[in-house]
Design a protein around this motif. Structure first.
Motif, PDB file in Angstrom:
ATOM      1  N   ASN A 101     -39.334  40.525  -7.132  1.00 44.71           N
ATOM      2  CA  ASN A 101     -40.036  39.239  -7.176  1.00 44.71           C
ATOM      3  C   ASN A 101     -41.407  39.340  -7.830  1.00 44.71           C
ATOM      4  O   ASN A 101     -42.379  38.769  -7.344  1.00 44.71           O
ATOM      5  N   LEU A 102     -41.500  40.088  -8.919  1.00 45.73           N
ATOM      6  CA  LEU A 102     -42.778  40.241  -9.615  1.00 45.73           C
ATOM      7  C   LEU A 102     -43.110  38.961 -10.361  1.00 45.73           C
ATOM      8  O   LEU A 102     -42.329  38.480 -11.166  1.00 45.73           O
ATOM      9  N   LYS A 103     -44.275  38.405 -10.078  1.00 48.18           N
ATOM     10  CA  LYS A 103     -44.763  37.227 -10.784  1.00 48.18           C
ATOM     11  C   LYS A 103     -46.047  37.612 -11.484  1.00 48.18           C
ATOM     12  O   LYS A 103     -46.993  38.074 -10.844  1.00 48.18           O
ATOM     13  N   LEU A 104     -46.062  37.448 -12.781  1.00 42.67           N
ATOM     14  CA  LEU A 104     -47.246  37.784 -13.546  1.00 42.67           C
ATOM     15  C   LEU A 104     -48.303  36.702 -13.376  1.00 42.67           C
ATOM     16  O   LEU A 104     -47.979  35.528 -13.212  1.00 42.67           O
ATOM     17  N   PRO A 105     -49.573  37.069 -13.415  1.00 41.47           N
ATOM     18  CA  PRO A 105     -50.627  36.060 -13.296  1.00 41.47           C
ATOM     19  C   PRO A 105     -50.525  35.020 -14.405  1.00 41.47           C
ATOM     20  O   PRO A 105     -50.305  35.345 -15.563  1.00 41.47           O
TER      21      PRO A 105
END
Length: 146
Positions: free
Chosen positions: A94-98
């Motif tokens: 669940n990596l969400k980039l800024p």
């Protein structure tokens, strides 16, 4: 934050049960502050921890006084053990980039039509200008008397 200080700075990197935590002490007060805490990090086994002094075109001076590495004994279920053995590349769940909270909305039909229309007009305009310039160049080359 850590440049030109009169005291040592410390960094703790901890990886336990697929959670990567980084703590820092840059004030010299021996008080740890959270730097980053990322759950769902899956790292493969058999890799090594290393440090590097390569900084590219910029230069700075950092001395690594010591490294203390510990292998923690953590009880795991057979399911967790199997899941950790299947990891071949480092992954973050669940990596969400800024700045990427919501996906971009698709263009409306009108916006797409206008982009295509004006692109075609620009291409036709460029072709017409090219033909005019070529004809002028040919006229100039015919007028030379040798």
């Amino acid at each position: 934050m850590v440049r030109n200080l009169n005291h040592d700075t410390f960094l703790v990197i901890r990886y336990v049960k697929r959670r990567l935590t980084v703590l820092i002490d840059i004030d010299g007060k021996h008080e740890w502050r959270d730097c980053i805490d990322v759950p769902g990090v899956r790292l493969p086994r058999g890799y090594y921890f290393g440090t590097s002094s390569v900084t590219g075109d910029l230069s700075d001076n950092h001395d690594i006084i010591s490294l203390k590495l510990y292998q923690l004994t953590v009880e795991r279920t057979p399911e967790e053990e199997k899941r950790d053995r299947e990891v071949f590349l480092p992954v973050v769940d669940n990596l969400k980039l800024p700045g990427m909270e919501a996906p971009l909305e698709p263009m409306s039909g009108l916006a797409l039509f206008l982009i295509v229309f004006f692109s075609l007009v620009a291409i036709v305009f460029a072709i017409v200008i090219g033909i005019i310039v070529y004809n002028k160049w040919q006229e100039q080359s015919r007028k030379h008397f040798y």
